[in-house]
Scaffold this active site. Structure first.
Site, PDB file in Angstrom:
ATOM      1  N   ALA A 105       0.831  -1.214   0.000  1.00 13.15           N
ATOM      2  CA  ALA A 105       0.000   0.000   0.000  1.00 13.15           C
ATOM      3  C   ALA A 105       0.866   1.265   0.000  1.00 13.15           C
ATOM      4  CB  ALA A 105      -0.912  -0.019   1.231  1.00 13.15           C
ATOM      5  N   CYS A 157      13.293   3.606   1.411  1.00 10.87           N
ATOM      6  CA  CYS A 157      13.548   5.008   1.067  1.00 10.87           C
ATOM      7  C   CYS A 157      14.287   5.668   2.228  1.00 10.87           C
ATOM      8  CB  CYS A 157      12.264   5.742   0.699  1.00 10.87           C
ATOM      9  SG  CYS A 157      10.974   5.692   1.944  1.00 10.87           S
TER      10      CYS A 157
HETATM   11  C1  LIG Z   1       7.184   1.889   2.100  1.00  9.19           C
HETATM   12  S1  LIG Z   1       5.519   1.488   2.392  1.00  9.19           S
HETATM   13  C2  LIG Z   1       5.084   0.640   0.909  1.00  9.19           C
HETATM   14  C3  LIG Z   1       4.838   1.535  -0.288  1.00  9.19           C
HETATM   15  C4  LIG Z   1       4.309   0.765  -1.482  1.00  9.19           C
HETATM   16  N1  LIG Z   1       5.201  -0.334  -1.843  1.00  9.19           N
HETATM   17  C5  LIG Z   1       4.104   1.637  -2.712  1.00  9.19           C
HETATM   18  O1  LIG Z   1       4.974   1.668  -3.585  1.00  9.19           O
HETATM   19  O2  LIG Z   1       3.054   2.296  -2.802  1.00  9.19           O
HETATM   20  C6  LIG Z   1       5.632   0.158   3.519  1.00  9.19           C
HETATM   21  C7  LIG Z   1       4.331  -0.552   3.785  1.00  9.19           C
HETATM   22  O3  LIG Z   1       4.622  -1.689   4.623  1.00  9.19           O
HETATM   23  C8  LIG Z   1       3.456  -1.954   5.376  1.00  9.19           C
HETATM   24  N2  LIG Z   1       3.855  -2.864   6.466  1.00  9.19           N
HETATM   25  C9  LIG Z   1       4.458  -2.576   7.636  1.00  9.19           C
HETATM   26  N3  LIG Z   1       4.668  -3.704   8.358  1.00  9.19           N
HETATM   27  C10 LIG Z   1       4.190  -4.731   7.614  1.00  9.19           C
HETATM   28  C11 LIG Z   1       4.106  -6.137   7.804  1.00  9.19           C
HETATM   29  N4  LIG Z   1       4.571  -6.720   8.916  1.00  9.19           N
HETATM   30  N5  LIG Z   1       3.540  -6.898   6.846  1.00  9.19           N
HETATM   31  C12 LIG Z   1       3.057  -6.310   5.699  1.00  9.19           C
HETATM   32  N6  LIG Z   1       3.099  -4.981   5.474  1.00  9.19           N
HETATM   33  C13 LIG Z   1       3.663  -4.201   6.406  1.00  9.19           C
HETATM   34  C14 LIG Z   1       2.989  -0.578   5.793  1.00  9.19           C
HETATM   35  O4  LIG Z   1       1.637  -0.585   6.148  1.00  9.19           O
HETATM   36  C15 LIG Z   1       3.278   0.248   4.533  1.00  9.19           C
HETATM   37  O5  LIG Z   1       2.136   0.351   3.751  1.00  9.19           O
END
Ligand SMILES: C[S@@+](CC[C@H](N)C(=O)[O-])C[C@H]1O[C@@H](n2cnc3c(N)ncnc32)[C@H](O)[C@@H]1O
Length: 303
Positions: free
Chosen positions: A108, A231
């Site tokens: 997300a 990032c």
């Molecule tokens: C850097 S953001 C991702 C951005 C996305 N890849 C994009 O390009 O739009 C990191 C994401 O990791 C999710 N996240 C954090 N811990 C997680 C977990 N244990 N399992 C799955 N997702 C996780 C967060 O909710 C967040 O949406």
């Protein structure tokens, strides 16, 4: 900018780096090849008074010279997606192919999911997972607007994900771990990004990042590709996490070149040393391509 001072020994042209971090981030959009071609997008945006320019390394990335593309009909109809230029690197090096089964473990709001689906001509399956329920509506909305039909959205903790929901799938062909991180590299669009950043914040995230990467390697077939990206500039969240994965012995690093300027990953940080092959990872600094900051590693699963 105090939180960045600790990187002076590893970031080339450090003054230019700091100066770039304080400059406004250029607006960029990605052409959504599921719905449109680059030429049609350029014409449609120009008709709405938006001037764009090409970026040499990726013909689908357009810089915006004037105007707000988010208020145009090419945006509303899903011909373009607002995406920071350097954040298009991880899906590009993942190199997904039509018909494959790809896991986007932390998906997300879907910038990279939709880029992966477009690279696959929307054929195959992209499992777009995120553990944050509140962020799934944006992920779904982006898939809908961009016309992605090959994505299945899941809501699990990536550390404990299984293939059970996908009968007939023995392993993923490729996986992306765009990990939750301290986001220091987004400082150009969010001045608060450095609040709370620092070695201890980074160390606190590293275990989660390592566990997600380990799961991605376990769920990907032998010979398959796993890309790890963040990032942030912090070696604790970058090279150290990949070094941990290499130590398990189930993967090896691959070299890649996107055409963007970048620096090799480091092999020494404070009292730590990392595997020599960490120089195959890439660090993208704001002053190199006038972008945000990113780190990317491309791994081949070997067992
Ligand atoms: C850097 S953001 C991702 C951005 C996305 N890849 C994009 O390009 O739009 C990191 C994401 O990791 C999710 N996240 C954090 N811990 C997680 C977990 N244990 N399992 C799955 N997702 C996780 C967060 O909710 C967040 O949406």
């Amino acid at each position: 900018m105090d939180a960045l001072a600790r990187y002076e020994p590893i970031i080339p042209e450090f003054d230019a780096f700091l100066e770039a971090c304080e400059r406004h981030l250029p607006t960029t959009v990605r052409v959504n090849s599921i719905k449109a071609t680059r030429d049609r997008v350029v014409d449609a945006l120009e008709a709405e008074g938006i001037d764009v320019y090409g970026r040499d390394w990726n013909s689908d990335v357009l810089g915006v010279a004037t105007g707000k593309p988010g208020k145009t009909w090419p945006y509303v109809h899903g011909w373009i997606h607002g995406q920071e230029e350097v954040s298009a690197v991880p899906p590009a090096i993942l190199d997904p192919q039509p018909g494959e089964v790809v896991w986007d473990s932390c998906a997300a709001p879907g910038g990279k999911t939709t880029q992966i689906a477009a690279a696959m001509d929307d054929e195959g399956l992209v499992v777009a997972n995120d553990d944050n329920l509140g962020r799934l509506s944006a992920l779904r909305a982006n898939c809908d607007r961009l016309g992605v039909t090959s994505a299945a959205v899941t809501n699990t903790d990536a550390r404990r994900a299984t293939l059970d929901p996908f009968p007939g799938v023995d392993a993923f062909d490729r996986a992306l771990v765009d990990a939750p991180c301290t986001c220091e590299g987004t400082v150009r669009k969010n001045a608060d990004a450095l609040e709370g950043a620092g070695a201890s914040a980074s160390r606190n995230l590293a275990a989660l990042q390592s566990d997600i990467l380990e799961r991605a390697i376990e769920l990907t077939r032998e010979g398959g590709t796993v890309v790890y990206s963040t990032c942030t500039f912090a070696p604790e969240e970058n090279e150290a996490v990949v070094d941990d994965a290499l130590a398990d012995g189930d993967c090896r690093l691959l070299e890649f070149d996107t055409g963007l300027e970048s620096s090799p990953g480091i092999t020494e940080w404070n009292d730590e040393t990392y595997d020599d092959s960490l120089t195959k990872t890439r660090r993208y600094y704001p002053h190199q391509n006038d972008t945000g900051g990113f780190f990317a590693a491309k791994l081949e699963v070997t067992a």
